[in-house]
Write an enzyme that holds these catalytic residues in place. Sequence first.
Site, mmCIF file in Angstrom:
data_model
loop_
_atom_site.group_PDB
_atom_site.id
_atom_site.type_symbol
_atom_site.label_atom_id
_atom_site.label_comp_id
_atom_site.label_asym_id
_atom_site.label_seq_id
_atom_site.Cartn_x
_atom_site.Cartn_y
_atom_site.Cartn_z
ATOM 1 N N ALA A 8 -15.942 -30.800 24.321
ATOM 2 C CA ALA A 8 -15.573 -30.245 23.018
ATOM 3 C C ALA A 8 -16.793 -30.051 22.118
ATOM 4 O O ALA A 8 -16.661 -29.675 20.960
ATOM 5 C CB ALA A 8 -14.566 -31.158 22.328
ATOM 6 N N GLY A 9 -17.979 -30.329 22.650
ATOM 7 C CA GLY A 9 -19.192 -30.261 21.830
ATOM 8 C C GLY A 9 -19.529 -28.829 21.428
ATOM 9 O O GLY A 9 -19.167 -27.875 22.116
ATOM 10 N N THR A 84 -17.440 -39.338 20.482
ATOM 11 C CA THR A 84 -17.003 -39.378 21.881
ATOM 12 C C THR A 84 -15.741 -40.246 22.078
ATOM 13 O O THR A 84 -14.898 -39.913 22.914
ATOM 14 C CB THR A 84 -18.155 -39.881 22.762
ATOM 15 O OG1 THR A 84 -18.808 -40.961 22.085
ATOM 16 C CG2 THR A 84 -19.170 -38.801 23.025
ATOM 17 N N ASN A 162 -28.065 -45.673 29.156
ATOM 18 C CA ASN A 162 -26.668 -45.288 29.345
ATOM 19 C C ASN A 162 -26.631 -43.818 29.751
ATOM 20 O O ASN A 162 -27.120 -42.957 29.032
ATOM 21 C CB ASN A 162 -25.934 -45.492 28.013
ATOM 22 C CG ASN A 162 -24.526 -44.929 28.025
ATOM 23 O OD1 ASN A 162 -23.979 -44.591 29.080
ATOM 24 N ND2 ASN A 162 -23.930 -44.844 26.849
ATOM 25 N N HIS A 310 -37.638 -2.202 33.173
ATOM 26 C CA HIS A 310 -38.885 -1.627 33.674
ATOM 27 C C HIS A 310 -40.117 -2.431 33.265
ATOM 28 O O HIS A 310 -40.271 -2.787 32.103
ATOM 29 C CB HIS A 310 -39.153 -0.209 33.140
ATOM 30 C CG HIS A 310 -37.977 0.526 32.646
ATOM 31 N ND1 HIS A 310 -37.341 1.466 33.407
ATOM 32 C CD2 HIS A 310 -37.318 0.487 31.457
ATOM 33 C CE1 HIS A 310 -36.339 1.973 32.701
ATOM 34 N NE2 HIS A 310 -36.305 1.399 31.522
#
Length: 395
Positions: A8-9, A84, A162, A310
């Site tokens: 959801a970030g 979170t 972590n 190009h």
Amino acid sequence: MQTVILAAGEGTRMRPLTEAVPKPMLPVADRPLCAHTADAAVEAGASELIFVVGYEADAVREYFDDEYRGVPVSFAVQREQRGTADAVRAARDRLDGPFAVLNGDNIYDPESVANLFEAAPSIAAIEVETPENYGVLSTDGAGERVTGIVEKPDDPPSTLANAGAYAFPEAAIEWLDVGESERGEYEITDVVSKAIKAEAVTPVTLTRWLDVGRPWELLAANEWKVGELERRIDGEVRGGSELRGDVVIEAGATVEPGVVIEGPAIVRSGADVGPNAYVRGATLIGENCHVGHGVEIKSSVLMSGTNVPHLSYVGDSLLGQDVNFGAGTQVGNLRHDGEHVEQTVKGERVSTGRRKYGVVAGPGAKTGINTSLAPGLVLSANARTAPGESVTRDR
Ligand code: TTP
């Protein structure tokens, strides 16, 4: 094990690349970033994938639908990005046993995730050289049990960071109601702290891990995953071209005469390369891109619909969707002093840690003919440069 994937970030550090696409859906080799996270979960034996979505949620929903590689998929919506733990809380109603949580912008090696699931309750850890920049784990003397977790400490208790992957016991469903942290978020590390108090939580050291937060980390993700591709030529390859090593040409892609591609590299469906182009390094040429005559692309990511038609050089760069480089556009990817190239991320000058690093071009950016672009430059979405311009400042 039910696996919650946090997707959801907003990906603000990845702007302008996230202006049209949410970070978990940015391309890494042949699939979106969070599909690699999902792959690790599936290979570790996940029973269900629950994506927590918010910013540009439809892109994630459309890709995964209701099943991914035979594993049922569902979605939970986090309306505001409040941390979170708050994100996992959005999925709470769907949880009915032990569950895992993975960051949808992290790439894990699948074997380590399998070890994490097996060792539950457990937390993934990675050995780092600068623990002060991470959440750091402390463990008991034998290193078999996590005894604490502390965010970016001045005096780190270990070099074990972590890695944002957790296998929680069923009881943790009740532990998701944590208080607000100092930075005003509801953090999963506070859930981990509760788990550590209640149960023996095992640290599981990952062999390989990548947190994709900033543009050059998306290049690193592509180096990893493009590097794992095996040679497969399903598209049309015209005579007089040379494909060396692990090159993937997807069905519906075309390679014209005179092209040399040194793998690992992938040319996605609908893309057209050549005639007379040179592609090397871990490069992704996205869907419906065109790389034309006299163009060299090295270690770069071209997102869908981008044209470099190009006489241009693009090295160590990320070009968003529908970018157009005018003839003769040249990317600088090395400083004369040999120092690491810097980039501005959310207004702050940061070292990319790379000696070779080119530019980031936001979706829809267009350069005039003979534009030269300095290393580390960021062109915002729909930016324009004039013919013959030498661009040394972000715009
Ligand atoms: P972050 O990388 O901290 O946040 P972000 O992805 O929005 O990026 P940025 O900081 O550049 O804006 O988030 C870590 C993971 O957790 C990532 O997979 C997104 C996810 N997340 C949520 O799903 N909801 C949230 O409220 C937060 C803070 C993160």
